[in-house]
Motif scaffolding. Structure first.
Motif, PDB file in Angstrom:
ATOM      1  N   UNK A 172       0.801  -1.215   0.000  1.00 49.99           N
ATOM      2  CA  UNK A 172       0.000   0.000   0.000  1.00 49.99           C
ATOM      3  C   UNK A 172       0.838   1.271   0.000  1.00 49.99           C
ATOM      4  N   UNK A 173       2.138   1.150   0.339  1.00 50.93           N
ATOM      5  CA  UNK A 173       3.035   2.303   0.314  1.00 50.93           C
ATOM      6  C   UNK A 173       3.735   2.471  -1.030  1.00 50.93           C
ATOM      7  N   UNK A 174       3.527   1.508  -1.927  1.00 51.76           N
ATOM      8  CA  UNK A 174       4.217   1.530  -3.203  1.00 51.76           C
ATOM      9  C   UNK A 174       5.563   0.840  -3.169  1.00 51.76           C
ATOM     10  N   UNK A 175       5.883   0.150  -2.078  1.00 56.49           N
ATOM     11  CA  UNK A 175       7.156  -0.580  -1.999  1.00 56.49           C
ATOM     12  C   UNK A 175       7.037  -1.902  -2.749  1.00 56.49           C
ATOM     13  N   UNK A 176       8.006  -2.128  -3.628  1.00 59.61           N
ATOM     14  CA  UNK A 176       8.000  -3.278  -4.525  1.00 59.61           C
ATOM     15  C   UNK A 176       8.859  -4.402  -3.964  1.00 59.61           C
ATOM     16  N   UNK A 177       8.364  -5.625  -4.087  1.00 57.62           N
ATOM     17  CA  UNK A 177       9.173  -6.801  -3.758  1.00 57.62           C
ATOM     18  C   UNK A 177       9.673  -7.403  -5.058  1.00 57.62           C
ATOM     19  N   UNK A 178      11.001  -7.398  -5.253  1.00 50.89           N
ATOM     20  CA  UNK A 178      11.582  -8.008  -6.440  1.00 50.89           C
ATOM     21  C   UNK A 178      12.021  -9.438  -6.158  1.00 50.89           C
ATOM     22  N   UNK A 179      12.775 -10.004  -7.080  1.00 48.38           N
ATOM     23  CA  UNK A 179      13.246 -11.378  -6.917  1.00 48.38           C
ATOM     24  C   UNK A 179      14.484 -11.469  -6.039  1.00 48.38           C
ATOM     25  N   UNK A 180      15.104 -10.345  -5.738  1.00 48.30           N
ATOM     26  CA  UNK A 180      16.239 -10.361  -4.840  1.00 48.30           C
ATOM     27  C   UNK A 180      17.588 -10.224  -5.510  1.00 48.30           C
ATOM     28  N   UNK A 181      17.605 -10.082  -6.845  1.00 46.96           N
ATOM     29  CA  UNK A 181      18.880  -9.962  -7.543  1.00 46.96           C
ATOM     30  C   UNK A 181      19.504  -8.582  -7.445  1.00 46.96           C
ATOM     31  N   UNK A 182      18.691  -7.570  -7.210  1.00 48.30           N
ATOM     32  CA  UNK A 182      19.208  -6.215  -7.029  1.00 48.30           C
ATOM     33  C   UNK A 182      19.390  -5.395  -8.287  1.00 48.30           C
TER      34      UNK A 182
ATOM     35  N   UNK B  63       7.464   5.599 -12.334  1.00 48.47           N
ATOM     36  CA  UNK B  63       7.886   4.232 -11.989  1.00 48.47           C
ATOM     37  C   UNK B  63       6.640   3.374 -11.838  1.00 48.47           C
ATOM     38  N   UNK B  64       6.524   2.356 -12.682  1.00 49.29           N
ATOM     39  CA  UNK B  64       5.309   1.536 -12.722  1.00 49.29           C
ATOM     40  C   UNK B  64       5.698   0.063 -12.668  1.00 49.29           C
ATOM     41  N   UNK B  65       5.132  -0.676 -11.712  1.00 49.13           N
ATOM     42  CA  UNK B  65       5.387  -2.107 -11.608  1.00 49.13           C
ATOM     43  C   UNK B  65       4.202  -2.857 -12.205  1.00 49.13           C
ATOM     44  N   UNK B  66       4.490  -3.945 -12.924  1.00 48.86           N
ATOM     45  CA  UNK B  66       3.472  -4.749 -13.592  1.00 48.86           C
ATOM     46  C   UNK B  66       3.294  -6.061 -12.841  1.00 48.86           C
ATOM     47  N   UNK B  67       2.056  -6.338 -12.403  1.00 48.70           N
ATOM     48  CA  UNK B  67       1.789  -7.464 -11.517  1.00 48.70           C
ATOM     49  C   UNK B  67       0.470  -8.141 -11.856  1.00 48.70           C
ATOM     50  N   UNK B  68       0.242  -9.291 -11.225  1.00 46.17           N
ATOM     51  CA  UNK B  68      -1.075  -9.908 -11.229  1.00 46.17           C
ATOM     52  C   UNK B  68      -1.922  -9.271 -10.127  1.00 46.17           C
ATOM     53  N   UNK B  69      -3.233  -9.424 -10.242  1.00 49.27           N
ATOM     54  CA  UNK B  69      -4.141  -8.795  -9.280  1.00 49.27           C
ATOM     55  C   UNK B  69      -3.846  -9.193  -7.839  1.00 49.27           C
TER      56      UNK B  69
ATOM     57  N   UNK C  82      -1.175  -9.823  -6.388  1.00 51.41           N
ATOM     58  CA  UNK C  82       0.151  -9.454  -5.900  1.00 51.41           C
ATOM     59  C   UNK C  82       0.220  -8.036  -5.335  1.00 51.41           C
ATOM     60  N   UNK C  83      -0.915  -7.373  -5.250  1.00 55.53           N
ATOM     61  CA  UNK C  83      -1.006  -6.105  -4.518  1.00 55.53           C
ATOM     62  C   UNK C  83      -1.388  -6.472  -3.086  1.00 55.53           C
ATOM     63  N   UNK C  84      -0.440  -6.308  -2.165  1.00 55.13           N
ATOM     64  CA  UNK C  84      -0.593  -6.841  -0.810  1.00 55.13           C
ATOM     65  C   UNK C  84      -0.563  -5.705   0.221  1.00 55.13           C
ATOM     66  N   UNK C  85      -0.859  -6.050   1.472  1.00 55.14           N
ATOM     67  CA  UNK C  85      -0.899  -5.043   2.526  1.00 55.14           C
ATOM     68  C   UNK C  85       0.453  -4.460   2.851  1.00 55.14           C
ATOM     69  N   UNK C  86       1.483  -5.310   2.911  1.00 53.23           N
ATOM     70  CA  UNK C  86       2.813  -4.832   3.300  1.00 53.23           C
ATOM     71  C   UNK C  86       3.882  -5.824   2.861  1.00 53.23           C
TER      72      UNK C  86
ATOM     73  N   UNK D 204      -6.800  -3.482 -12.807  1.00 51.29           N
ATOM     74  CA  UNK D 204      -6.822  -2.203 -12.095  1.00 51.29           C
ATOM     75  C   UNK D 204      -5.490  -1.466 -12.207  1.00 51.29           C
ATOM     76  N   UNK D 205      -5.552  -0.179 -11.918  1.00 54.47           N
ATOM     77  CA  UNK D 205      -4.367   0.661 -11.734  1.00 54.47           C
ATOM     78  C   UNK D 205      -4.373   1.124 -10.284  1.00 54.47           C
ATOM     79  N   UNK D 206      -3.286   0.897  -9.581  1.00 54.30           N
ATOM     80  CA  UNK D 206      -3.140   1.302  -8.182  1.00 54.30           C
ATOM     81  C   UNK D 206      -2.100   2.413  -8.138  1.00 54.30           C
ATOM     82  N   UNK D 207      -2.449   3.534  -7.534  1.00 57.45           N
ATOM     83  CA  UNK D 207      -1.531   4.661  -7.436  1.00 57.45           C
ATOM     84  C   UNK D 207      -1.124   4.869  -5.981  1.00 57.45           C
ATOM     85  N   UNK D 208       0.114   5.322  -5.805  1.00 55.15           N
ATOM     86  CA  UNK D 208       0.658   5.515  -4.463  1.00 55.15           C
ATOM     87  C   UNK D 208       1.156   6.943  -4.327  1.00 55.15           C
TER      88      UNK D 208
END
Length: 204
Positions: free
Chosen positions: A141-151, A169-175, A177-181, A199-203
């Motif tokens: 909900x803060x717009x923080x993205x979880x990547x695969x960890x490669x950096x 900056x726009x991340x592309x996800x499945x529905x 995968x928008x999570x609480x934290x 949907x489009x989610x804005x932060x």
């Protein structure tokens, strides 16, 4: 932002594992169908409607499909930049000129990635982008993205910040995968929006 403690690090690993497990159950048809819906949703974004240069990526495996979106942007006359993975996990960039401009590259024991076949433009080429489309596994909900960890994309975002560049900056996800934290680290930078097939989610 606080550093990850042992419990947070474990939580990040477990969250990645769970999200990848869900993706692994998707069929090729699922990926193609959601990719078409994702492209339609993303193309409605004002940030892409007015963009002259977009840094994007070619989806692989069960990632939300980006090929339809890449082709639509290219057909609009947008200068599309695609990444090429370097040995240190940083990203170089090259131009997308349609499906024939891609070549499969295998990096060590990892899966084969589709990368631009033409000239390399250098890691700094991303600074010219009006919008950057990012892969990920989740966003909160803060717009923080979880990547695969490669950096790799952490480096891209840090490079943009150092140069005072301010693309969308726009991340592309499945529905789902928008999570609480998601767990956070000091180097994490929030994205402006997440696009899913529905949907489009804005932060802030």
């Amino acid at each position: 932002m606080s550093r990850l403690g042992p419990e947070d690090e474990s939580g990040k690993r477990w969250l990645r594992r769970d999200l990848l497990a869900v993706r692994s159950r998707l069929t090729a048809g699922d990926v193609q169908e959601t990719g078409a819906a994702l492209a339609a949703r993303a193309l409605e974004l004002p940030e892409l409607a007015h963009a002259r240069t977009v840094a994007a990526y070619v989806s692989v495996g069960s990632e939300p499909g980006t090929r339809a979106l890449l082709d639509a942007l290219h057909a609009r006359g947008v200068h599309v930049l695609l990444p090429a993975l370097l040995a240190d996990n940083d990203l170089d960039w090259g131009a997308y000129d349609g499906p024939d401009s891609l070549v499969g590259v295998r990096h060590g024991g990892r899966m084969t990635l589709l990368e631009p076949a033409g000239d390399r433009l250098g890691p700094e080429a991303v600074l010219a982008a009006d919008a950057v489309l990012l892969p990920g596994l989740a966003v909160d909900a803060r717009g923080l993205r979880l990547g695969r960890g490669g950096g790799s994309y952490d480096r891209v975002l840090a490079r943009l910040e150092r140069a005072a560049a301010d693309p969308a900056l726009v991340v592309l996800l499945y529905d789902s995968e928008v999570v609480g934290r998601v767990p956070e680290e000091p180097h994490d930078r929030p994205v402006h929006a997440a696009v899913t097939p529905s949907a489009v989610h804005r932060f802030r």
